[in-house]
Write a protein that holds these residues in place. Sequence first.
Motif, PDB file in Angstrom:
ATOM      1  N   GLY A 154     -11.098 -26.269 -55.053  1.00 62.91           N
ATOM      2  CA  GLY A 154     -11.296 -27.462 -55.981  1.00 62.91           C
ATOM      3  C   GLY A 154     -11.906 -26.634 -57.392  1.00 62.91           C
ATOM      4  N   SER A 155     -12.287 -25.373 -57.276  1.00 58.53           N
ATOM      5  CA  SER A 155     -12.638 -24.665 -58.763  1.00 58.53           C
ATOM      6  C   SER A 155     -11.455 -24.111 -59.259  1.00 58.53           C
ATOM      7  CB  SER A 155     -13.863 -23.692 -58.127  1.00 58.53           C
ATOM      8  OG  SER A 155     -14.705 -24.133 -57.804  1.00 58.53           O
ATOM      9  N   SER A 205     -17.635 -22.009 -59.667  1.00 61.97           N
ATOM     10  CA  SER A 205     -17.941 -22.006 -58.007  1.00 61.97           C
ATOM     11  C   SER A 205     -19.150 -22.941 -57.846  1.00 61.97           C
ATOM     12  CB  SER A 205     -18.169 -20.484 -57.446  1.00 61.97           C
ATOM     13  OG  SER A 205     -18.456 -20.778 -56.045  1.00 61.97           O
ATOM     14  N   LYS A 206     -18.793 -24.000 -57.125  1.00 63.69           N
ATOM     15  CA  LYS A 206     -20.063 -24.830 -56.804  1.00 63.69           C
ATOM     16  C   LYS A 206     -21.138 -24.094 -56.213  1.00 63.69           C
ATOM     17  CE  LYS A 206     -20.804 -28.921 -54.254  1.00 63.69           C
ATOM     18  NZ  LYS A 206     -20.315 -30.167 -53.515  1.00 63.69           N
ATOM     19  N   THR A 207     -20.706 -23.399 -55.034  1.00 65.92           N
ATOM     20  CA  THR A 207     -21.739 -22.508 -54.413  1.00 65.92           C
ATOM     21  C   THR A 207     -22.118 -21.326 -55.000  1.00 65.92           C
ATOM     22  OG1 THR A 207     -19.995 -21.558 -53.067  1.00 65.92           O
ATOM     23  CG2 THR A 207     -21.084 -23.411 -52.236  1.00 65.92           C
ATOM     24  N   THR A 210     -18.644 -18.033 -53.109  1.00 60.91           N
ATOM     25  CA  THR A 210     -17.271 -17.935 -52.568  1.00 60.91           C
ATOM     26  C   THR A 210     -16.820 -16.459 -52.853  1.00 60.91           C
ATOM     27  OG1 THR A 210     -17.210 -20.260 -52.984  1.00 60.91           O
ATOM     28  CG2 THR A 210     -14.943 -18.915 -52.581  1.00 60.91           C
ATOM     29  N   GLU A 352      -7.812 -31.512 -46.954  1.00 56.90           N
ATOM     30  CA  GLU A 352      -9.103 -30.992 -46.853  1.00 56.90           C
ATOM     31  C   GLU A 352     -10.024 -32.106 -46.763  1.00 56.90           C
ATOM     32  OE1 GLU A 352     -11.085 -27.078 -48.419  1.00 56.90           O
ATOM     33  OE2 GLU A 352     -11.898 -28.583 -49.713  1.00 56.90           O
TER      34      GLU A 352
HETATM   35  O1  F6P Z   1     -13.452 -23.221 -48.556  1.00 57.38           O
HETATM   36  C1  F6P Z   1     -13.307 -24.492 -49.039  1.00 57.38           C
HETATM   37  C2  F6P Z   1     -14.078 -24.570 -50.233  1.00 57.38           C
HETATM   38  O2  F6P Z   1     -15.434 -24.900 -49.744  1.00 57.38           O
HETATM   39  C3  F6P Z   1     -13.500 -26.013 -50.960  1.00 57.38           C
HETATM   40  O3  F6P Z   1     -13.910 -27.102 -50.547  1.00 57.38           O
HETATM   41  C4  F6P Z   1     -13.790 -25.400 -52.514  1.00 57.38           C
HETATM   42  O4  F6P Z   1     -13.247 -26.249 -53.183  1.00 57.38           O
HETATM   43  C5  F6P Z   1     -13.749 -24.110 -52.451  1.00 57.38           C
HETATM   44  O5  F6P Z   1     -14.066 -23.681 -51.117  1.00 57.38           O
HETATM   45  C6  F6P Z   1     -14.288 -23.405 -53.634  1.00 57.38           C
HETATM   46  O6  F6P Z   1     -15.687 -23.588 -53.374  1.00 57.38           O
HETATM   47  P1  F6P Z   1     -16.707 -23.230 -54.540  1.00 57.38           P
HETATM   48  O7  F6P Z   1     -16.435 -23.953 -55.772  1.00 57.38           O
HETATM   49  O8  F6P Z   1     -17.934 -23.341 -53.796  1.00 57.38           O
HETATM   50  O9  F6P Z   1     -16.527 -21.532 -54.779  1.00 57.38           O
END
Ligand code: F6P
Length: 546
Positions: A154-155, A205-207, A210, A352
């Motif tokens: 999604g990013s 990156s949301k988290t 990644t 997903e």
């Molecule tokens: O691994 C799947 C996922 O968590 C997706 O849902 C998300 O869009 C992608 O990885 C990227 O995650 P992030 O934006 O945290 O890097």
Amino acid sequence: MDASTVADALSALRAHAGRSDAPRVADLFKADPGRFARFSVAFDDLLFDFSRHRVDATTLRLLVALARAADLEGRRAELFSGAAVNGTERRAALHMALRNLSGAPMRAQGEDVDAIVAAERARLLDFAQGVREGAIRAASGARFTDVVNFGIGGSDLGPAMAARALSPFVADGLKLHFVANVDGADIADALKGVALETTLFVVCSKTFTTLETMTNAASARARLVAALGEAAVADHFCAVSTQLDRVAAFGVRPDRVFGFWDWVGGRYSIWSAIGLSLAIGIGRDNFKDFLRGGEDVDRHFQEAPLERNIPALMGLIGVLCRNALGFPTHAVIPYDQRLVRFPAYLQQLDMESNGKSVGRDGRRVRLDTAPVVWGEPGTNGQHAFFQLLHQGTQIVPVDFLVAARPIAADERHHELLFANCLAQAQALTQGRGIEEVARQLEAQGMAPQEAAMLAPHKVFEGDRPSSTLLYGSLTPRTLGRLIALYEHKVFTQGVIWNVNTFDQWGVELGKELAVKLAPLVADADAPLDGLDSSTAGLIAAARARR
Ligand code: F6P
């Protein structure tokens, strides 16, 4: 929702749709000149035609009954209320708040989010506009010429797809690049010929954990520092995340960090600061128009009666195809080259979200859930996989997408493109029977024996369903509408299938195993005990070949 009511509604749908004497759609067209008007819905300059599906008035009534049995309207209200509809992560799914330009109150689990969303959007768009217009510049004082987005899933898919879709709106002199894969080839190819002195890196990156994104961002940082020195990082890096402490640790200066919230799922995040690269490219007003398109559809989804509600109908027709007619895949074919990444974007959105086999109640689902979503633009696909669409043993429902008017493209080309789109939908419906084939071959003067041999190969069964989404032209607002239509389609289907559309636990196992395997791949002497023989054998074979 009462599971047995849904099951009954679905049985009624199956009985009707699967009856042996169901007429062919081509015959329904012949019998009813008003069929297109009856089975299409216009929404501003967007038109959804589902008349080529195996539907009649009864099917439509049964589909709406199914939606009511699953309490689609109640669940929709719950979604927009900001309740924790993502049960396994105890979160709301309120991406609609990001495009709520009208300022109608929106709450995520009771917390008013309008003000924080508007403030962050304003910061983001000021920055984007500044880069676009040259007010915000590189360390050397030069204008930025290139923007490189690091992100995955999604990013990446949203901004990459939208940047391509809206390329005529991207400022001259600015190039947008998207790097997702941890494969070093991705960043190597993207940065080839790109001048670091005038490149802005956007880490999304949301988290902010990644693997792919962090690896690419670290490589780019090292390269920038080697070329321009540590001080340049402050001017050349910006970041987007919900995890601001992790971003700080990476070393991005605070006024170049843009946030969003955990109630925005990754695959729903294009509307947030994750759209930064896109916003830099197309500018503030176009980005707002894009949001407005999403907002238009939110209103339509909430207000239109189910019988005339485009995303609800898209979802319900998908359920008809998947659960009553048993079609396992779904093709999305944009007759719009700039939507080349749209099928890939929809793969994440759809698969997903609804690729689940456990329901919200924790039990194994009884219905098939998300189909395999795939596609490529037309007309290219016609010269590749359309053979299977027309004559393969599997029936593949298709969504055709096409603009009435081209943007920055030749009108004559567009006429041919448009005609081809219509022709494919028509061919899938009507097919060509053996008598017609025989007549044609005879008219060509073919000997009867040869004609008899060839004829079966030239038969098209027909009665293969498709929908067409026609829009005025591919503007930012149209693109916003298209994305939101599919988002709510996916939501609708998740309601019928009773899965949590907003989590994605199925991506975790592979990530965990990769972390364990990485040291064994890196260290040629690491023992391979305890691995299955395929994994061990492949690592050993790769070692031998290095
Ligand atoms: O691994 C799947 C996922 O968590 C997706 O849902 C998300 O869009 C992608 O990885 C990227 O995650 P992030 O934006 O945290 O890097």
